[in-house]
Structures are given as C-alpha cells and as structure tokens.
Motif scaffolding. Structure first.
Motif, mmCIF file in Angstrom:
data_model
loop_
_atom_site.group_PDB
_atom_site.id
_atom_site.type_symbol
_atom_site.label_atom_id
_atom_site.label_comp_id
_atom_site.label_asym_id
_atom_site.label_seq_id
_atom_site.Cartn_x
_atom_site.Cartn_y
_atom_site.Cartn_z
ATOM 1 N N HIS A 56 14.793 15.280 -19.406
ATOM 2 C CA HIS A 56 14.465 15.862 -18.348
ATOM 3 C C HIS A 56 15.787 15.491 -17.268
ATOM 4 C CE1 HIS A 56 10.724 17.269 -19.454
ATOM 5 N NE2 HIS A 56 10.196 15.982 -19.990
ATOM 6 N N ALA A 57 16.875 14.854 -17.852
ATOM 7 C CA ALA A 57 17.893 14.182 -16.629
ATOM 8 C C ALA A 57 19.040 15.631 -17.377
ATOM 9 C CB ALA A 57 18.370 12.953 -17.085
ATOM 10 N N ARG A 58 19.286 16.528 -17.790
ATOM 11 C CA ARG A 58 19.981 17.330 -18.350
ATOM 12 C C ARG A 58 19.969 18.138 -17.323
ATOM 13 N NH1 ARG A 58 18.066 18.972 -24.212
ATOM 14 N NH2 ARG A 58 18.321 16.938 -25.339
ATOM 15 N N ILE A 59 21.194 18.864 -16.939
ATOM 16 C CA ILE A 59 21.976 19.318 -16.054
ATOM 17 C C ILE A 59 22.557 20.995 -16.327
ATOM 18 C CG2 ILE A 59 23.121 20.042 -13.330
ATOM 19 C CD1 ILE A 59 22.866 16.853 -12.864
ATOM 20 N N ASN A 60 21.743 22.143 -16.166
ATOM 21 C CA ASN A 60 22.509 23.474 -17.099
ATOM 22 C C ASN A 60 24.148 23.093 -16.844
ATOM 23 O OD1 ASN A 60 22.395 24.864 -19.058
ATOM 24 N ND2 ASN A 60 20.920 26.635 -17.809
ATOM 25 N N CYS A 61 24.225 23.853 -18.240
ATOM 26 C CA CYS A 61 26.535 23.819 -18.589
ATOM 27 C C CYS A 61 26.389 25.099 -18.842
ATOM 28 C CB CYS A 61 26.545 22.267 -19.304
ATOM 29 S SG CYS A 61 28.543 22.432 -19.230
ATOM 30 N N GLY A 62 24.974 25.742 -19.234
ATOM 31 C CA GLY A 62 25.488 26.924 -20.370
ATOM 32 C C GLY A 62 24.873 28.177 -19.556
ATOM 33 N N PHE A 63 24.915 29.164 -20.801
ATOM 34 C CA PHE A 63 23.083 29.752 -20.419
ATOM 35 C C PHE A 63 22.776 30.129 -21.666
ATOM 36 C CE2 PHE A 63 27.176 31.289 -22.002
ATOM 37 C CZ PHE A 63 27.194 31.591 -23.380
ATOM 38 N N PRO A 64 21.136 30.921 -21.463
ATOM 39 C CA PRO A 64 20.523 31.293 -22.866
ATOM 40 C C PRO A 64 21.236 31.991 -23.864
ATOM 41 C CG PRO A 64 18.996 31.708 -21.042
ATOM 42 C CD PRO A 64 20.417 31.770 -20.079
ATOM 43 N N ARG A 96 22.327 20.073 -27.880
ATOM 44 C CA ARG A 96 21.635 19.328 -28.638
ATOM 45 C C ARG A 96 20.418 20.597 -28.354
ATOM 46 N NH1 ARG A 96 21.181 13.984 -26.055
ATOM 47 N NH2 ARG A 96 23.026 12.979 -27.173
ATOM 48 N N ALA A 97 19.728 21.435 -30.175
ATOM 49 C CA ALA A 97 19.215 22.029 -29.329
ATOM 50 C C ALA A 97 16.989 21.641 -29.621
ATOM 51 C CB ALA A 97 18.985 22.879 -30.656
ATOM 52 N N HIS A 98 17.150 20.650 -28.805
ATOM 53 C CA HIS A 98 15.453 20.991 -28.796
ATOM 54 C C HIS A 98 15.483 19.245 -27.445
ATOM 55 C CE1 HIS A 98 16.863 16.351 -29.865
ATOM 56 N NE2 HIS A 98 17.319 17.002 -30.874
ATOM 57 N N PRO A 99 14.591 19.067 -27.204
ATOM 58 C CA PRO A 99 13.123 19.875 -26.981
ATOM 59 C C PRO A 99 13.121 21.286 -26.487
ATOM 60 C CG PRO A 99 12.700 18.210 -24.961
ATOM 61 C CD PRO A 99 14.071 18.217 -25.942
ATOM 62 N N VAL A 100 12.349 21.984 -26.479
ATOM 63 C CA VAL A 100 11.632 23.803 -26.184
ATOM 64 C C VAL A 100 11.563 23.502 -24.242
ATOM 65 C CG1 VAL A 100 10.963 25.825 -25.472
ATOM 66 C CG2 VAL A 100 10.761 24.552 -27.977
ATOM 67 N N GLY A 101 12.104 23.970 -23.841
ATOM 68 C CA GLY A 101 11.648 24.188 -22.515
ATOM 69 C C GLY A 101 13.267 23.523 -21.444
ATOM 70 N N VAL A 102 14.281 23.008 -22.415
ATOM 71 C CA VAL A 102 14.836 21.598 -21.193
ATOM 72 C C VAL A 102 16.183 22.515 -21.871
ATOM 73 C CG1 VAL A 102 13.875 20.132 -21.249
ATOM 74 C CG2 VAL A 102 15.225 20.578 -22.540
ATOM 75 N N PRO A 103 17.218 22.776 -20.715
ATOM 76 C CA PRO A 103 18.493 23.028 -21.121
ATOM 77 C C PRO A 103 19.032 22.549 -22.524
ATOM 78 C CG PRO A 103 18.628 22.444 -18.820
ATOM 79 C CD PRO A 103 17.278 21.768 -19.514
ATOM 80 N N TRP A 104 19.504 23.382 -22.754
ATOM 81 C CA TRP A 104 20.274 22.360 -24.336
ATOM 82 C C TRP A 104 22.075 22.682 -24.586
ATOM 83 C CZ3 TRP A 104 17.852 26.146 -28.880
ATOM 84 C CH2 TRP A 104 16.672 25.865 -29.269
ATOM 85 N N CYS A 105 22.080 22.717 -23.965
ATOM 86 C CA CYS A 105 23.866 22.781 -23.383
ATOM 87 C C CYS A 105 24.121 22.184 -21.651
ATOM 88 C CB CYS A 105 24.687 24.199 -23.501
ATOM 89 S SG CYS A 105 26.408 23.855 -23.015
ATOM 90 N N PHE A 106 24.661 20.678 -21.779
ATOM 91 C CA PHE A 106 23.849 20.622 -20.261
ATOM 92 C C PHE A 106 25.423 19.156 -20.329
ATOM 93 C CE2 PHE A 106 21.866 18.469 -24.030
ATOM 94 C CZ PHE A 106 22.188 17.185 -23.882
ATOM 95 N N TYR A 107 25.508 19.196 -18.587
ATOM 96 C CA TYR A 107 26.745 18.328 -18.271
ATOM 97 C C TYR A 107 26.379 16.431 -18.777
ATOM 98 C CZ TYR A 107 28.234 22.319 -15.919
ATOM 99 O OH TYR A 107 28.512 23.101 -15.130
ATOM 100 N N HIS A 108 27.749 16.019 -19.212
ATOM 101 C CA HIS A 108 27.468 14.880 -19.446
ATOM 102 C C HIS A 108 27.402 13.324 -18.187
ATOM 103 C CE1 HIS A 108 30.560 15.976 -22.795
ATOM 104 N NE2 HIS A 108 30.074 14.701 -22.804
ATOM 105 N N ARG A 109 26.259 12.860 -18.496
ATOM 106 C CA ARG A 109 26.800 11.722 -17.565
ATOM 107 C C ARG A 109 28.359 10.587 -17.374
ATOM 108 N NH1 ARG A 109 22.103 8.798 -18.593
ATOM 109 N NH2 ARG A 109 22.560 7.339 -16.535
ATOM 110 N N VAL A 110 28.439 10.466 -15.940
ATOM 111 C CA VAL A 110 29.088 9.595 -16.267
ATOM 112 C C VAL A 110 28.863 7.206 -15.834
ATOM 113 C CG1 VAL A 110 31.220 8.895 -15.487
ATOM 114 C CG2 VAL A 110 31.285 10.685 -15.677
ATOM 115 N N VAL A 111 29.220 7.151 -16.777
ATOM 116 C CA VAL A 111 28.734 5.576 -16.659
ATOM 117 C C VAL A 111 29.433 4.405 -16.798
ATOM 118 C CG1 VAL A 111 26.352 5.833 -17.426
ATOM 119 C CG2 VAL A 111 27.985 5.202 -19.035
ATOM 120 N N GLU A 112 29.437 3.491 -15.465
ATOM 121 C CA GLU A 112 30.689 2.454 -16.019
ATOM 122 C C GLU A 112 30.266 1.320 -16.505
ATOM 123 O OE1 GLU A 112 31.633 -0.351 -11.912
ATOM 124 O OE2 GLU A 112 30.845 1.241 -11.717
ATOM 125 N N GLU A 113 31.405 0.936 -17.088
ATOM 126 C CA GLU A 113 31.415 -0.226 -18.604
ATOM 127 C C GLU A 113 31.500 -1.571 -17.372
ATOM 128 O OE1 GLU A 113 34.780 1.286 -21.174
ATOM 129 O OE2 GLU A 113 33.183 1.965 -22.366
#
Length: 99
Positions: A59-67, A82-99
């Motif tokens: 649910h945190a995915r931000i769409n980066c592609g198209f159907p 990631r081609a799962h689950p149904v109803g969320v973007p399968w192609c999505f942006y990375h998140r940047v995290v601090e190490e």
C-alpha cells in the motif's frame, strides 16, 4: 544526525568562523566539538549515507509504470517490479532510506 559528527580530528573541514559558538555552529547545520586544540571546532558533518529499497508494504507503492508494463521495461525505468498482489501498482518507485 549525531553519527554524522563522529569524525577524526584530521578529517574535519572548517564550517565556521573564529570564535563561533556551539549554538551558532549547529544552527548552520554543522558539528561542534571543542575538545582538540588547533583543529576546527565547528566542522562539516559526514554526508548522509542512503540507499534505495523496494518497499515491502504494497500500500506504500507509488506507481512508476502503466497497466501491462513488463518487469524488464519497469526495471529499465529504474523502478521496482513485483507482480502481486492484485489491485496495487506492480511497477513502483524505490524508497530512499538512511543507513
């Protein structure tokens, strides 16, 4: 972050002016440590270390592609696929995290 200020005295790059206070130094986004005479007390912090990760929460995915985008086309754009689950973007942006 405090860990960005853990630098050996020889690695310090001056970030202030002679006589700068600890408060003024920190207000400027710099580190302050007056424990070593003759070495800059107000100095630039280490750069933040970050890395890109693919979010696990679907649910945190931000769409980066198209159907119908393929994994290959998605990854060519520099995104996660990631081609799962149904109803969320399968192609999505990375998140940047601090190490």
């Amino acid at each position: 972050a405090r860990c960005q200020c853990k630098l050996a005295p020889r690695e310090r790059r001056n970030c202030g002016y002679p006589g700068i206070s600890a408060a003024e130094c920190r207000k400027a986004g710099c580190c302050f440590n007056a424990s070593v005479p003759g070495i800059p007390w107000c100095f630039a912090p280490k750069p933040r270390r970050v890395r890109k990760v693919c979010p696990n929460d679907s649910h945190a995915r931000i769409n980066c592609g198209f159907p119908g985008i393929t994994a290959k086309d998605c990854e060519r754009k520099g995104c996660c696929f990631r081609a799962h689950p149904v109803g969320v973007p399968w192609c999505f942006y990375h998140r940047v995290v601090e190490e």
